[in-house]
Design an enzyme around this catalytic site. Sequence first.
Site, PDB file in Angstrom:
ATOM      1  N   HIS A  52      -7.129   8.941  -9.404  1.00 17.80           N
ATOM      2  CA  HIS A  52      -7.263   9.233 -10.838  1.00 17.80           C
ATOM      3  C   HIS A  52      -6.808  10.648 -11.186  1.00 17.80           C
ATOM      4  O   HIS A  52      -6.214  10.872 -12.248  1.00 17.80           O
ATOM      5  CB  HIS A  52      -8.710   9.014 -11.280  1.00 17.80           C
TER       6      HIS A  52
ATOM      7  N   SER B 248     -15.969   4.181 -11.974  1.00 17.51           N
ATOM      8  CA  SER B 248     -15.459   4.014 -10.612  1.00 17.51           C
ATOM      9  C   SER B 248     -16.534   4.164  -9.556  1.00 17.51           C
ATOM     10  O   SER B 248     -17.426   5.010  -9.672  1.00 17.51           O
ATOM     11  CB  SER B 248     -14.375   5.059 -10.336  1.00 17.51           C
TER      12      SER B 248
ATOM     13  N   GLN C  45       0.834  -1.197   0.000  1.00 17.79           N
ATOM     14  CA  GLN C  45       0.000   0.000   0.000  1.00 17.79           C
ATOM     15  C   GLN C  45       0.874   1.255   0.000  1.00 17.79           C
ATOM     16  O   GLN C  45       1.821   1.377   0.772  1.00 17.79           O
ATOM     17  CB  GLN C  45      -0.892  -0.001   1.239  1.00 17.79           C
TER      18      GLN C  45
ATOM     19  N   GLU D 220       3.786   3.089  -5.590  1.00 16.90           N
ATOM     20  CA  GLU D 220       3.110   3.559  -6.794  1.00 16.90           C
ATOM     21  C   GLU D 220       2.967   2.483  -7.863  1.00 16.90           C
ATOM     22  O   GLU D 220       3.565   2.564  -8.943  1.00 16.90           O
ATOM     23  CB  GLU D 220       3.856   4.778  -7.365  1.00 16.90           C
ATOM     24  N   LEU D 221       2.164   1.473  -7.571  1.00 15.46           N
ATOM     25  CA  LEU D 221       1.926   0.424  -8.553  1.00 15.46           C
ATOM     26  C   LEU D 221       0.719   0.743  -9.427  1.00 15.46           C
ATOM     27  O   LEU D 221       0.728   0.515 -10.637  1.00 15.46           O
ATOM     28  CB  LEU D 221       1.701  -0.916  -7.840  1.00 15.46           C
ATOM     29  N   GLY D 222      -0.351   1.265  -8.828  1.00 11.75           N
ATOM     30  CA  GLY D 222      -1.577   1.523  -9.575  1.00 11.75           C
ATOM     31  C   GLY D 222      -1.395   2.537 -10.684  1.00 11.75           C
ATOM     32  O   GLY D 222      -1.857   2.343 -11.817  1.00 11.75           O
TER      33      GLY D 222
END
Length: 499
Positions: free
Chosen positions: A429, A335, A305, A308-310
């Site tokens: 986003h 979303s 968590q 910065e993977l997303g």
Amino acid sequence: MRGLGPALTARRLFPLRLPPRPPRPGGPRVSSGAAAAAAGALERAMDELLRRAVPATPAYELREKTPAPAEGQCADFVSFYGGLAEAAERADLLSRLARGFGVDHGQVAEQSAGVLQLREQPREAAVLLQAEDRLRYALVPRYRGLFHHISKLDGGVRFLVRLRADLLEAQALKLLEGPHVREMNGVLKAMLSEWFSSGFLSLERVTWHSPCEVLQKISESEAVHPVKNWMDMKRRVGPYRRCYFFSHCTTPEEPLIVLHVALTGDISNNIQAIVKECPPSETEDRSKISAAIFYSISLTQPGLQGVELGTVLVKRVLKELQKEFPHLGTFSSLSPIPGFTKWLLGLLSSQGKEHGRSELFTDAECKEISEITGGPINETLKVLLSSSEWIKSEKLVRALQAPLMRLCAWYLFGEKHRGFALNPVANFHLQNGAVIWRINWMADMSLKGITGSCGLMVNYRYYPAETATNSTSYLCSKNIKASEQVLSLVAQFQKNSKL
């Protein structure tokens, strides 16, 4: 699409070479004296373990000449930690590690004074740079050395991901608190961010022909729209659908974060049309595909968590889709809006206490809703919106559409945390450079959708040529870019609500 927040609680991790955590022994209760003795023995064992396992910080001059601790010392820590069955016991060990093996504040003060003294005197640049390097070295906590050496063990990085997941869980449960713990979490997060940077990640696409284990893990990790059965999973990786995940170079085919995409003719405004309806055929007609809808993103490893993977995954998938469909020009999310209902119920409560009446609705809306519900608007809506029963009344659904749409627009656009969007999905986003494009009424009729966000969903639209500019504007100036529909709803809120 869901943000990468604390609600992602999947506990599946890479296979670890750790002893299983023993179950609590059954049998008769232990006397308080025996329990205290056992607790004291465990505390002494923890202290002795940390004394042996955490490497001492060598003198600055010997930092590159001091041999690494024996692997056995680090392995002892891994084994001991893996054998702790209780969350409170693991939290105690982590607390002792954070508080007792952090930065040497005396060394930091001494090196800081040396840097300040050199800045006041005309010295060569090399002397000042070395003094600053000494200060940086003094600022490294001792436990970082332990983490570093554990990472070199077989399965060591996997263990540290699990350890951070435990740390975050303990903080959420208030088992661990304080600045030392927050500092250790930040150090571990930074180390994991380096080990899981984009250069070490592989983008993999999931199909029905992917290994069964991968399909099973994808199904189990779906945190936004749960997969009901194998046929449901087959639809989500079949025609007009795409599923991608990141794996680490050391663990191929082990999903870290998963993104689901629907290929449609237009920007979707209803999630049931994506996750429930069967694709039109077994063969894709490329001429019918003009939009890519990102409808679910799930982090499978809670210990990652904040890494910065997303953001990286969305950008990589966008480029992958552009390669596969050069004509594709429309990219959007569909979303959920987690937290909207909770925020709204909080407003209704505070309005009722402070004013005794609603200042969120117009007089005409208050009259219409009261006539339908047969009671005071604030108290009645607090009860109704806490469940899904209210959607059974067509009259009430129609009466609530206008006020809830503008309240939702304000929640996404106007409610802030330190200047950024309060809603975690919106913040995710917007950081990626997307635009709040459209709010959709009754877009998620599932129980989760109704109770979490009053059935509302939102499209965050990605314009590839503008994402970098939008991201910079949001991160640097906290500017939120939104469509005319959203800005119009925000203006209606500002006009009709007396907050």
